[in-house]
Scaffold this active site. Structure first.
Site, PDB file in Angstrom:
ATOM      1  N   SER A  94       0.826  -1.206   0.000  1.00 56.66           N
ATOM      2  CA  SER A  94       0.000   0.000   0.000  1.00 56.66           C
ATOM      3  C   SER A  94       0.866   1.264   0.000  1.00 56.66           C
ATOM      4  O   SER A  94       1.683   1.444  -0.898  1.00 56.66           O
ATOM      5  CB  SER A  94      -0.953  -0.041   1.206  1.00 56.66           C
ATOM      6  OG  SER A  94      -2.003   0.889   1.055  1.00 56.66           O
ATOM      7  N   ASP A 216     -10.068  -4.325  -5.484  1.00 58.85           N
ATOM      8  CA  ASP A 216      -9.367  -3.582  -4.431  1.00 58.85           C
ATOM      9  C   ASP A 216      -9.985  -2.194  -4.353  1.00 58.85           C
ATOM     10  O   ASP A 216      -9.851  -1.390  -5.277  1.00 58.85           O
ATOM     11  CB  ASP A 216      -7.876  -3.507  -4.779  1.00 58.85           C
ATOM     12  CG  ASP A 216      -7.045  -2.807  -3.711  1.00 58.85           C
ATOM     13  OD1 ASP A 216      -7.628  -2.107  -2.859  1.00 58.85           O
ATOM     14  OD2 ASP A 216      -5.808  -2.946  -3.737  1.00 58.85           O
ATOM     15  N   HIS A 244      -7.392  -5.597  -0.519  1.00 58.70           N
ATOM     16  CA  HIS A 244      -6.207  -4.741  -0.517  1.00 58.70           C
ATOM     17  C   HIS A 244      -5.046  -5.322   0.280  1.00 58.70           C
ATOM     18  O   HIS A 244      -3.972  -4.724   0.295  1.00 58.70           O
ATOM     19  CB  HIS A 244      -6.584  -3.361   0.058  1.00 58.70           C
ATOM     20  CG  HIS A 244      -5.516  -2.331  -0.077  1.00 58.70           C
ATOM     21  ND1 HIS A 244      -4.995  -1.940  -1.299  1.00 58.70           N
ATOM     22  CD2 HIS A 244      -4.851  -1.598   0.865  1.00 58.70           C
ATOM     23  CE1 HIS A 244      -4.066  -1.014  -1.108  1.00 58.70           C
ATOM     24  NE2 HIS A 244      -3.952  -0.796   0.185  1.00 58.70           N
TER      25      HIS A 244
END
Length: 263
Positions: A94, A216, A244
């Site tokens: 991320s 996602d 995610h």
């Protein structure tokens, strides 16, 4: 204060090459526990927590240092300097994908490869670019986090994790969100979701793997394709995993793709 103490650094394994795992927003190094053991036989594994996350030393937090993602990239470079790391393999989930990218621009000799899991250089739609959210939506999300941290965590964790058939994963993510100091959680969230690092992508020269999940809600497939298109030396893998956080929900697939990339 050393970075080793400040960022709660753990060094495991004894391989000649080093692989460094960097967690995403609201998480800590424990989220890698299903992935990193697979690399212990062949690599020296480095785990850490960003300041304000996990078991890091929160007293090291500075509003000025961490006003942008560059401050968190400094954490990474400080750790690498203290461990004397060169040609390391960096795996970032991320927001750590962009943090790793920024660090590699500043000190390319310390990075051999980058692996970006669910990266996003900008979460806000802008012209033809579709980051996934309108500016007003991001501001509303951040206002909710600031006013009611616990309620925000309960709402966002299941959406971010996906995979409703395994609710315990969303529960773990929610608990991780709630463990953060509310002020530090809000600060890191604002820096994360309001950053725009699109212009930095062409500056990244390190060989990069972009791992993209299906469905996602944080970084959709169009974002993964955008990152790949603007990174000069990258490859994109569309995984079967959803949500995610595939290092938690589909660790074997993440291990397989990272291994394939590194070898």
């Amino acid at each position: 204060m050393t970075a080793i103490h400040r960022n709660n650094v753990k060094v495991l394994g004894s391989g000649e090459q080093t692989i460094m795992f960097a967690h995403g927003y609201g998480c800590d190094q424990s989220m890698w526990r299903h992935v990193y053991p697979a690399f212990l036989d062949d690599y020296k594994v480095v785990l850490f927590d960003y300041v304000g996350s996990g078991e890091s030393d929160a007293t090291a937090f500075s509003t000025s240092r961490y006003s942008t993602l560059h401050g968190y990239a400094l954490d990474v470079l400080d750790i690498m300097e203290e461990l004397n790391l060169r040609d390391a393999h960096f795996v970032g989930h991320s927001v750590s994908a962009m943090i790793g990218a920024l660090a590699s621009i500043d000190a390319s000799d310390r990075f051999k490869t980058l692996t970006m899991i669910g990266p996003s250089p900008c979460y806000i739609n802008s012209g033809d670019y579709q980051g996934g959210m309108q500016r007003a939506d991001v501001e509303s999300l951040l206002d909710t986090l600031e006013s009611n941290h616990v309620a925000w965590a309960a709402t966002m964790a299941p959406a971010i994790m996906g995979n409703p058939e395994t609710p315990e994963l969303a529960g773990e993510l929610e608990a991780s969100f709630c463990r953060m100091d509310p002020f530090l959680a809000n600060h890191f969230a604002r820096v994360t979701f309001l950053s725009d690092n699109r212009a930095d992508l062409p500056k990244v020269k390190t060989r990069t793997l972009v791992l993209q999940c299906q469905r996602d809600v944080i970084a959709g497939t169009s974002v993964g394709k955008y990152v790949h298109e603007w990174l000069p030396n990258s490859q994109l893998v569309m995984m079967d995993a959803t949500g995610h956080c595939p290092h938690m929900s589909a660790p074997l697939e993440v291990i397989k793709e990272v291994r394939k990339f590194l070898t």
